[in-house]
Design an enzyme around this catalytic site. Structure first.
Site, PDB file in Angstrom:
ATOM      1  N   ILE A   1     -10.396  12.224 -10.514  1.00 40.44           N
ATOM      2  CA  ILE A   1      -9.491  12.819 -11.499  1.00 40.44           C
ATOM      3  C   ILE A   1      -9.681  12.194 -12.869  1.00 40.44           C
ATOM      4  O   ILE A   1      -9.671  12.884 -13.889  1.00 40.44           O
ATOM      5  CB  ILE A   1      -8.032  12.669 -11.027  1.00 40.44           C
ATOM      6  CG1 ILE A   1      -7.787  13.496  -9.761  1.00 40.44           C
ATOM      7  CG2 ILE A   1      -7.059  13.100 -12.122  1.00 40.44           C
ATOM      8  CD1 ILE A   1      -6.420  13.285  -9.138  1.00 40.44           C
TER       9      ILE A   1
ATOM     10  N   SER B   1       1.232  11.159  -6.883  1.00 38.37           N
ATOM     11  CA  SER B   1       0.800  11.872  -5.680  1.00 38.37           C
ATOM     12  C   SER B   1       2.025  12.354  -4.929  1.00 38.37           C
ATOM     13  O   SER B   1       3.082  11.718  -4.955  1.00 38.37           O
ATOM     14  CB  SER B   1      -0.020  10.939  -4.785  1.00 38.37           C
ATOM     15  OG  SER B   1      -0.244  11.513  -3.514  1.00 38.37           O
TER      16      SER B   1
ATOM     17  N   TYR C   1      -1.340   2.773   0.270  1.00 42.78           N
ATOM     18  CA  TYR C   1      -1.404   3.715  -0.842  1.00 42.78           C
ATOM     19  C   TYR C   1      -0.053   4.389  -1.061  1.00 42.78           C
ATOM     20  O   TYR C   1       0.421   4.503  -2.201  1.00 42.78           O
ATOM     21  CB  TYR C   1      -2.484   4.759  -0.571  1.00 42.78           C
ATOM     22  CG  TYR C   1      -2.596   5.842  -1.617  1.00 42.78           C
ATOM     23  CD1 TYR C   1      -3.276   5.614  -2.809  1.00 42.78           C
ATOM     24  CD2 TYR C   1      -2.033   7.095  -1.414  1.00 42.78           C
ATOM     25  CE1 TYR C   1      -3.384   6.602  -3.765  1.00 42.78           C
ATOM     26  CE2 TYR C   1      -2.137   8.092  -2.370  1.00 42.78           C
ATOM     27  CZ  TYR C   1      -2.819   7.842  -3.541  1.00 42.78           C
ATOM     28  OH  TYR C   1      -2.904   8.830  -4.491  1.00 42.78           O
TER      29      TYR C   1
ATOM     30  N   LYS D   1       2.283   4.251  -4.452  1.00 41.71           N
ATOM     31  CA  LYS D   1       2.678   5.445  -5.209  1.00 41.71           C
ATOM     32  C   LYS D   1       4.196   5.591  -5.273  1.00 41.71           C
ATOM     33  O   LYS D   1       4.739   6.056  -6.277  1.00 41.71           O
ATOM     34  CB  LYS D   1       2.032   6.689  -4.590  1.00 41.71           C
ATOM     35  CG  LYS D   1       0.540   6.810  -4.874  1.00 41.71           C
ATOM     36  CD  LYS D   1       0.257   6.829  -6.359  1.00 41.71           C
ATOM     37  CE  LYS D   1      -1.213   7.095  -6.658  1.00 41.71           C
ATOM     38  NZ  LYS D   1      -1.515   7.059  -8.111  1.00 41.71           N
TER      39      LYS D   1
END
Length: 343
Positions: free
Chosen positions: A14, A138, A151, A155
Site C-alpha cells: 500500500i 485495518s 498484528y 492495529k
C-alpha cells in the site's frame, strides 16, 4: 498545489502504491522504509510519474531514525504537509507459537512505528497549525481473527491511540487533522515475506483488493481528512457490522474457517525470506534478497479486485444520500400516480 508527503513502508504494498498516487499529483514524496532496493525502485516510479522523491532508510520502530528521516525530508522538500503511516510487520501463527521477542517486534513496528511517525509529524505540524496524518489501519483493528494476534493487537492499539490524539487536537482547536483508513484484505507482498509458521502459504482472507484501491483511498483521506475514519471495501464494512450485531456468532465462524481461509493449497518454500528482523528487499547483508524489488502487488493478482463501489460511496456520502433520496421520492411519486390511475 504540490505538497510534501512522507510515507512509511513505502518500499512495497500500500505504501508503494500510495507513493505513485501522490506522484501523479506532482507531490514531493519522502519514502521511508528499511529495504534499499524497494525504496530506490519506488523513487524511480515517483519521478517517472511527475513527482519528486527522496529515499530515507529507517526502521520505524527506532524513534531516532524516524526523527532523522523527517529532518532529511524537510531539508530537501520543506515543511511536511502529509504524513502517512503504513509500515508494519507480522507473524502468522497461533499465539502459543509466537516467541516473546517476535511479538514485541511486531508491536514495535506495527504500533510504535505509528506512534513514532505521528510524534514527528505533530512536532512539525502543530507549530504551523496545518497538516494531515493518515493512519493506514485495518478491519482487523476492530475485528480480530485467528493466527494474527500480534498484528491485530497492534492495529487495535493504533485505533485507540489515534482517537486520543484526535480529541487532544480538537481540544486545542488545532487545524492539524488525523484520520484512519481501515483496509480490507489487500494483495501486497506481505504474504510472501511475512514470518509464517503455517503449513501452507499464507494468503489474505477473500475478497482481496489491489493496493491501488487502498492507495486512492489514502490520497482521498489526505485531501479530505474525515474526523474519524474511512472504510475501504464492502468486506470491511460487513465485518464490522457483523461484529456489532453478532460478535459471538462471528467468533464461532472465524474459529471454524479462519485457519483455512488464510492459507493457500501451496506448501511454504524452505528458502522463504521473512522480513520481521530485516528487510526482505535489502542489500543481502542481513538475510534479505539482494537486488529484489517486490513492488506494490503480491501474488494474488488473478483473484483481486481493482475497484470498490463501497469506497466511492463512502467518499461521496452526500451525493449518494441525495441520489437515494431522489430515487425514493421518484418511487413514491410513481406509486401515488399508479394508485390514482387505479381509482
Amino acid at each position: 498545489m504540490p505538497q510534501t508527503v512522507v510515507i512509511t513502508g513505502a518500499s512495497g504494498g500500500i505504501g508503494r502504491a500510495a507513493a505513485r498516487e501522490f506522484a501523479r499529483r506532482g507531490d514531493r514524496v519522502g519514502l521511508v522504509a528499511r529495504g534499499r532496493t524497494g525504496l530506490e525502485a519506488a523513487a524511480r516510479e515517483v519521478r517517472e510519474l511527475g513527482g519528486e522523491a527522496l529515499v530515507a532508510e529507517a526502521d520505524v520502530s527506532d524513534h531516532e531514525a524516524v526523527h532523522t528521516a523527517a529532518e532529511e525530508v524537510e531539508r530537501h522538500f520543506g515543511p511536511i504537509d502529509v504524513w502517512v503511516n503504513v509500515a508494519f510487520t507480522s507473524v502468522f501463527a497461533p499465539f502459543t507459537e509466537i516467541g516473546a521477542d517476535e511479538f514485541r517486534r511486531v508491536t514495535e513496528v506495527s504500533y510504535l512505528g505509528f506512534v513514532n511517525g505521528t510524534r514527528e509529524a505533530l512536532a512539525r505540524m502543530i507549530p504551523r497549525d496545518r497538516g494531515t496524518i493518515v493512519q493506514v489501519g485495518s478491519a482487523l483493528g476492530q475485528r480480530s481473527i485467528p493466527l494474527q494476534s500480534a498484528y491485530c493487537g497492534a492495529k487495535h492499539a493504533v485505533n485507540g491511540f489515534t482517537s486520543s490524539i484526535r480529541t487532544e487536537l480538537m481540544h486545542d482547536g488545532s487545524n492539524v487533522h488525523i484520520t484512519v483508513v481501515q483496509m480490507p484484505a489487500v494483495n501486497t507482498p506481505q504474504f510472501s515475506w511475512v514470518l509464517s509458521r503455517l503449513p501452507k502459504h499464507p494468503q489474505p482472507v477473500p475478497p482481496i483488493y489491489q493496493p491501488e484501491v487502498a492507495a486512492r483511498a489514502v490520497v482521498h483521506a489526505a485531501r479530505r481528512p474525515r474526523r474519524k475514519q474511512y472504510y475501504v471495501g464492502a468486506s470491511t464494512v460487513g465485518t464490522l457490522l457483523a461484529d456489532k450485531v453478532a460478535a459471538g456468532l462471528l467468533d464461532r465462524y472465524l474459529a471454524r474457517t479462519g485457519y483455512d481461509s488464510q492459507q493457500t493449497e501451496t506448501d511454504v518454500d524452505d528458502d522463504r525470506h521473512a522480513n520481521l528482523w530485516a528487510p526482505a528487499d535489502g542489500d543481502g547483508s542481513e538475510g534479505g534478497e539482494k537486488g529484489r524489488d517486490y513492488g506494490a502487488h503480491g501474488i494474488f493478482d488473478d483473484s483481486s479486485h481493482d475497484r470498490s463501489a463501497q469506497v466511492w460511496l463512502s467518499q461521496h456520502a452526500r451525493l449518494a444520500w441525495s441520489a437515494s433520496a431522489a430515487l425514493a421520492a421518484a418511487g413514491a411519486a410513481a406509486a401515488v400516480w399508479a394508485a390514482r390511475r387505479t381509482t
